[in-house]
Scaffold this motif. Structure first.
Motif, PDB file in Angstrom:
ATOM      1  N   CYS A 171       0.846  -1.191   0.000  1.00  0.00           N
ATOM      2  CA  CYS A 171       0.000   0.000   0.000  1.00  0.00           C
ATOM      3  C   CYS A 171       0.884   1.245   0.000  1.00  0.00           C
ATOM      4  CB  CYS A 171      -0.902   0.036   1.236  1.00  0.00           C
ATOM      5  SG  CYS A 171      -1.786  -1.495   1.588  1.00  0.00           S
ATOM      6  N   SER A 172       0.353   2.309  -0.602  1.00  0.00           N
ATOM      7  CA  SER A 172       1.063   3.584  -0.559  1.00  0.00           C
ATOM      8  C   SER A 172       0.064   4.706  -0.372  1.00  0.00           C
ATOM      9  CB  SER A 172       1.874   3.813  -1.844  1.00  0.00           C
ATOM     10  OG  SER A 172       1.012   4.029  -2.955  1.00  0.00           O
ATOM     11  N   VAL A 173       0.565   5.831   0.121  1.00  0.00           N
ATOM     12  CA  VAL A 173      -0.245   7.037   0.297  1.00  0.00           C
ATOM     13  C   VAL A 173       0.479   8.195  -0.369  1.00  0.00           C
ATOM     14  CG1 VAL A 173      -1.404   8.566   1.920  1.00  0.00           C
ATOM     15  CG2 VAL A 173      -1.048   6.160   2.527  1.00  0.00           C
ATOM     16  N   CYS A 174      -0.238   8.934  -1.223  1.00  0.00           N
ATOM     17  CA  CYS A 174       0.283  10.147  -1.841  1.00  0.00           C
ATOM     18  C   CYS A 174       1.592   9.840  -2.585  1.00  0.00           C
ATOM     19  CB  CYS A 174       0.453  11.222  -0.773  1.00  0.00           C
ATOM     20  SG  CYS A 174       0.745  12.880  -1.398  1.00  0.00           S
ATOM     21  N   ALA A 175       2.659  10.569  -2.278  1.00  0.00           N
ATOM     22  CA  ALA A 175       3.931  10.375  -2.975  1.00  0.00           C
ATOM     23  C   ALA A 175       4.600   9.055  -2.616  1.00  0.00           C
ATOM     24  CB  ALA A 175       4.877  11.536  -2.681  1.00  0.00           C
ATOM     25  N   GLY A 176       4.064   8.331  -1.647  1.00  0.00           N
ATOM     26  CA  GLY A 176       4.574   6.996  -1.369  1.00  0.00           C
ATOM     27  C   GLY A 176       4.489   6.082  -2.579  1.00  0.00           C
ATOM     28  N   ALA A 177       3.618   6.434  -3.545  1.00  0.00           N
ATOM     29  CA  ALA A 177       3.507   5.642  -4.770  1.00  0.00           C
ATOM     30  C   ALA A 177       4.827   5.626  -5.541  1.00  0.00           C
ATOM     31  CB  ALA A 177       2.387   6.192  -5.660  1.00  0.00           C
ATOM     32  N   PHE A 178       5.634   6.696  -5.435  1.00  0.00           N
ATOM     33  CA  PHE A 178       6.925   6.738  -6.123  1.00  0.00           C
ATOM     34  C   PHE A 178       7.878   5.705  -5.526  1.00  0.00           C
ATOM     35  CE2 PHE A 178       4.996  10.663  -7.265  1.00  0.00           C
ATOM     36  CZ  PHE A 178       5.574  11.079  -8.453  1.00  0.00           C
ATOM     37  N   VAL A 179       7.843   5.562  -4.205  1.00  0.00           N
ATOM     38  CA  VAL A 179       8.681   4.563  -3.540  1.00  0.00           C
ATOM     39  C   VAL A 179       8.210   3.161  -3.921  1.00  0.00           C
ATOM     40  CG1 VAL A 179       9.523   3.721  -1.317  1.00  0.00           C
ATOM     41  CG2 VAL A 179       9.089   6.170  -1.647  1.00  0.00           C
TER      42      VAL A 179
ATOM     43  N   ALA B 117      -1.346  16.625  -7.774  1.00  0.00           N
ATOM     44  CA  ALA B 117      -0.225  17.477  -8.181  1.00  0.00           C
ATOM     45  C   ALA B 117       0.995  16.670  -8.613  1.00  0.00           C
ATOM     46  CB  ALA B 117       0.156  18.419  -7.035  1.00  0.00           C
ATOM     47  N   PHE B 118       1.042  15.382  -8.254  1.00  0.00           N
ATOM     48  CA  PHE B 118       2.195  14.544  -8.573  1.00  0.00           C
ATOM     49  C   PHE B 118       1.905  13.561  -9.705  1.00  0.00           C
ATOM     50  CE2 PHE B 118       3.006  14.928  -3.745  1.00  0.00           C
ATOM     51  CZ  PHE B 118       3.517  16.212  -3.909  1.00  0.00           C
ATOM     52  N   ALA B 119       0.696  13.589 -10.235  1.00  0.00           N
ATOM     53  CA  ALA B 119       0.294  12.568 -11.210  1.00  0.00           C
ATOM     54  C   ALA B 119       1.165  12.600 -12.467  1.00  0.00           C
ATOM     55  CB  ALA B 119      -1.179  12.752 -11.575  1.00  0.00           C
ATOM     56  N   ASP B 120       1.413  13.790 -13.011  1.00  0.00           N
ATOM     57  CA  ASP B 120       2.220  13.879 -14.232  1.00  0.00           C
ATOM     58  C   ASP B 120       3.648  13.409 -13.981  1.00  0.00           C
ATOM     59  OD1 ASP B 120       0.066  14.812 -15.657  1.00  0.00           O
ATOM     60  OD2 ASP B 120       0.608  16.934 -15.459  1.00  0.00           O
TER      61      ASP B 120
ATOM     62  N   VAL C 192      -1.961   5.884 -14.143  1.00  0.00           N
ATOM     63  CA  VAL C 192      -2.252   6.796 -13.036  1.00  0.00           C
ATOM     64  C   VAL C 192      -3.648   7.389 -13.194  1.00  0.00           C
ATOM     65  CG1 VAL C 192      -1.485   8.822 -11.752  1.00  0.00           C
ATOM     66  CG2 VAL C 192       0.203   7.342 -12.886  1.00  0.00           C
ATOM     67  N   ASP C 193      -4.484   7.224 -12.177  1.00  0.00           N
ATOM     68  CA  ASP C 193      -5.815   7.823 -12.134  1.00  0.00           C
ATOM     69  C   ASP C 193      -5.894   8.683 -10.869  1.00  0.00           C
ATOM     70  OD1 ASP C 193      -8.435   8.560 -12.103  1.00  0.00           O
ATOM     71  OD2 ASP C 193      -9.279   6.535 -12.144  1.00  0.00           O
ATOM     72  N   ALA C 194      -5.574   9.949 -11.005  1.00  0.00           N
ATOM     73  CA  ALA C 194      -5.495  10.838  -9.846  1.00  0.00           C
ATOM     74  C   ALA C 194      -6.862  11.312  -9.375  1.00  0.00           C
ATOM     75  CB  ALA C 194      -4.624  12.047 -10.179  1.00  0.00           C
ATOM     76  N   ASP C 195      -7.939  10.886 -10.033  1.00  0.00           N
ATOM     77  CA  ASP C 195      -9.286  11.265  -9.596  1.00  0.00           C
ATOM     78  C   ASP C 195      -9.778  10.390  -8.445  1.00  0.00           C
ATOM     79  OD1 ASP C 195      -9.488  13.279 -11.465  1.00  0.00           O
ATOM     80  OD2 ASP C 195     -10.323  11.953 -13.001  1.00  0.00           O
ATOM     81  N   ARG C 196      -9.097   9.315  -8.165  1.00  0.00           N
ATOM     82  CA  ARG C 196      -9.559   8.369  -7.151  1.00  0.00           C
ATOM     83  C   ARG C 196      -8.839   8.590  -5.827  1.00  0.00           C
ATOM     84  NH1 ARG C 196      -9.016   2.721 -10.347  1.00  0.00           N
ATOM     85  NH2 ARG C 196     -10.020   1.900  -8.472  1.00  0.00           N
ATOM     86  N   ILE C 197      -9.588   8.448  -4.741  1.00  0.00           N
ATOM     87  CA  ILE C 197      -8.978   8.517  -3.417  1.00  0.00           C
ATOM     88  C   ILE C 197      -8.279   7.198  -3.107  1.00  0.00           C
ATOM     89  CG2 ILE C 197      -9.417   8.721  -0.938  1.00  0.00           C
ATOM     90  CD1 ILE C 197      -9.665  11.332  -2.335  1.00  0.00           C
ATOM     91  N   ILE C 198      -8.964   6.093  -3.397  1.00  0.00           N
ATOM     92  CA  ILE C 198      -8.403   4.758  -3.165  1.00  0.00           C
ATOM     93  C   ILE C 198      -8.464   3.968  -4.470  1.00  0.00           C
ATOM     94  CG2 ILE C 198      -8.677   2.540  -1.965  1.00  0.00           C
ATOM     95  CD1 ILE C 198      -7.740   4.598  -0.039  1.00  0.00           C
ATOM     96  N   ALA C 199      -7.351   3.405  -4.866  1.00  0.00           N
ATOM     97  CA  ALA C 199      -7.307   2.495  -6.013  1.00  0.00           C
ATOM     98  C   ALA C 199      -6.905   1.119  -5.495  1.00  0.00           C
ATOM     99  CB  ALA C 199      -6.322   2.993  -7.066  1.00  0.00           C
TER     100      ALA C 199
END
Length: 341
Positions: A117-125, A142-145, A156-163
């Protein structure tokens, strides 16, 4: 809510949730999630659970010579992380250093059945593991691009809170750790404990349309990677038409072999397993919305409301309408209104 530590509650450890500390991560998310899970266990205890389920919380950090545990709420037992959470970063994602040590550690745990699981910019890690390629994930808008540019094979679907993609769950927004935490509480302890925790913390339930199954906790640590891949696929496609042949093809097996290995790994036949997932999703909709029973049945793959009701009664012991009357929290809200606590 009584001030009773989960250390004193009588129960069993149902999962180890591992929180990862990395350079410049949001420590408030680490300690906030630690507190949230402990409060959730207390909520389950207050609710009168005889065998209170316990969530073991651990913190992990790359110490240079390997990833080590730096905090353990229930020390003394061998570690087996069922969920690994990467918190947000307090610096811009493009400034994050490479963390191949953590990536390797997460990959090895994922191979043993851990859900990442990741939160916010944790997706990069998390993306450094390579496991997000071809997956639908979310992060802060703000980090989607930047995430798309750095990892072009990630959807990347930045419209979703939880994927929720089964074995990978991502949350968007720097404070979306509350949504992720409550999502996992509902999965591990059920909707009642999740709602009680949300009320106590004065926060809303997870802001997502597709929440995971609540009371049904699948067995994922059986060691059969092909069967586990099918298990991860099913919750993300709960309403899809399926057949044993289709699932066997996904696992790369003959039907007879698949049936034997699926039952050995999960304890259920594929039909029973799918029913459990679908009914858990229906219970959640009945608890948190006022959508008609017929609509809920259709949304989880049952075109015949009568057949759905019979199955619901068989699994829960109550008709859907009675279940809603007893456990629903949205009785006076419009059918599609979000639940407010």
């Amino acid at each position: 809510m009584r001030d009773k530590s989960d250390r004193n509650a009588q129960g069993r450890i149902v999962a180890e949730v591992a929180l990862v500390i990395y350079p410049d991560c949001q420590l408030s998310a680490i300690y906030g999630l630690t507190d949230l899970f402990r409060l959730a266990v207390t909520a389950a205890h207050v609710a009168g659970e005889r065998d209170t389920p316990i969530i073991r919380i651990t913190h992990w950090q790359d110490m240079g010579d390997g990833v080590a545990c730096t905090y353990d709420s229930h020390p003394g037992n061998p570690h087996r992380a069922q969920y690994i959470i990467i918190p947000p970063s307090l610096i811009m994602p493009n400034d994050l250093p490479s963390m191949q040590g953590l990536a390797g550690w997460m990959t090895r745990n994922h191979e043993q059945g851990a859900i990442l699981c990741s939160v916010c910019a944790g997706a990069f890690v998390l993306a450094e593991t390579g496991l997000l390629e071809g997956r639908e994930v979310t992060t802060h808008w703000a980090f989607a691009d930047s995430l798309r540019a750095r990892f072009p094979k990630v959807k990347v679907d930045a419209d979703r809170i939880i994927a929720d993609d089964g074995d990978i769950i991502t949350a968007g927004g720097i404070l979306a750790w509350t949504d992720l935490g409550l999502t996992l509480v509902q999965r591990l302890l059920g909707a009642s404990a999740m709602l009680q925790t949300a009320r106590f913390l004065l926060i809303d339930p997870p802001r997502q349309a597709q929440r995971p199954y609540s009371s049904f906790i699948p067995k994922l640590d059986h060691g059969d990677a092909a069967i586990r891949a099918v298990q991860h696929w099913l919750p993300a496609h709960v309403a899809a038409e399926w057949s044993v042949k289709m699932l066997a093809d996904r696992a790369g097996m003959e039907e007879r072999t698949f049936l034997r290995r699926f039952k050995a790994a999960t304890g259920l036949r594929p039909t029973e397993y799918v029913q459990q997932i679908r009914i858990a999703r229906a219970r959640e909709a009945l608890e948190l919305t006022r959508r008609p029973v017929e609509q809920i049945a259709w949304e989880i793959g049952y075109g015949d409301p009568s057949a759905f009701r019979k199955l619901f009664i068989r699994i829960t012991g109550l008709p859907p309408a009675e279940y809603r009357r007893r456990f629903g929290v949205a009785r006076h809200a419009p059918a599609d209104a979000p639940v407010q606590i």
